[in-house]
Design a protein around this motif. Structure first.
Motif: not given
Length: 168
Positions: A112-118, A124-132
């Motif tokens: 799941r972490r790798n899926t998120l990373y990919n 990116f910003t923290k906001k982009d990360y939170d959206a993903a």
């Protein structure tokens, strides 16, 4: 015993969320309530069996105390129930439409972490990360820790306050 019970449920909750799915948290919590109720029933039955040897407090109240045997029997029952709940959950979630749920079908925290990373762009910003994270349906507080895991493993670096870049 109370500390053991809380530690056990915390560990099982974390394992189920990491290895199966975040939506298992509700099942684990219900299983904890079921275990508690089974302990209460076993304690009450044991005390009814020994009704002639009941000890009352000075105020005339009978206090029922869960013994270790009641605790371990209830926990063994709930271990089995939880095992079956995970089995059923995986089978039911496996019957979803494969095209729309391919990303979510991976199991295990690393997958799941790798899926998120990919999914993340090169910067990116923290906001982009939170959206993903939200798009994947992950637990926000757990996924927030994953940024640090990515940094420690050399997959990400901080380039500013709340800004990150992938390291290839």
């Amino acid at each position: 015993m109370q500390e053991q019970f809380i530690e056990y449920l915390s560990r099982v909750n974390e394992e189920c969320c990491d290895e199966v799915d975040n939506r298992m948290q509700g099942i684990v919590r219900r299983m904890g309530l079921i275990a508690y109720r089974i302990m209460m029933v076993l304690t009450a039955v044991r005390h009814l069996k020994n009704m002639y040897n009941v000890q009352m407090d000075s105020d005339g109240i009978v206090r029922l105390v869960c013994q270790e045997s009641d605790y371990f029997v209830a926990m063994n029952i709930c271990d089995t129930l939880l095992y079956h709940a995970v089995f059923i959950y995986r089978n039911l979630s496996g019957s979803q439409n494969k095209s729309s749920a391919t990303i979510l079908q991976e199991t295990g925290v690393a997958a799941r972490r790798n899926t998120l990373y990919n999914m993340l762009p090169e910067t990116f910003t923290k906001k982009d990360y939170d959206a993903a994270v939200l798009a994947l349906g992950e637990n926000g507080s757990m996924a927030a820790k994953w940024i640090e895991v990515f940094i420690r493993s050399g997959k990400l670096c901080r380039i500013g306050q709340g800004k990150y870049r992938k390291i290839f």
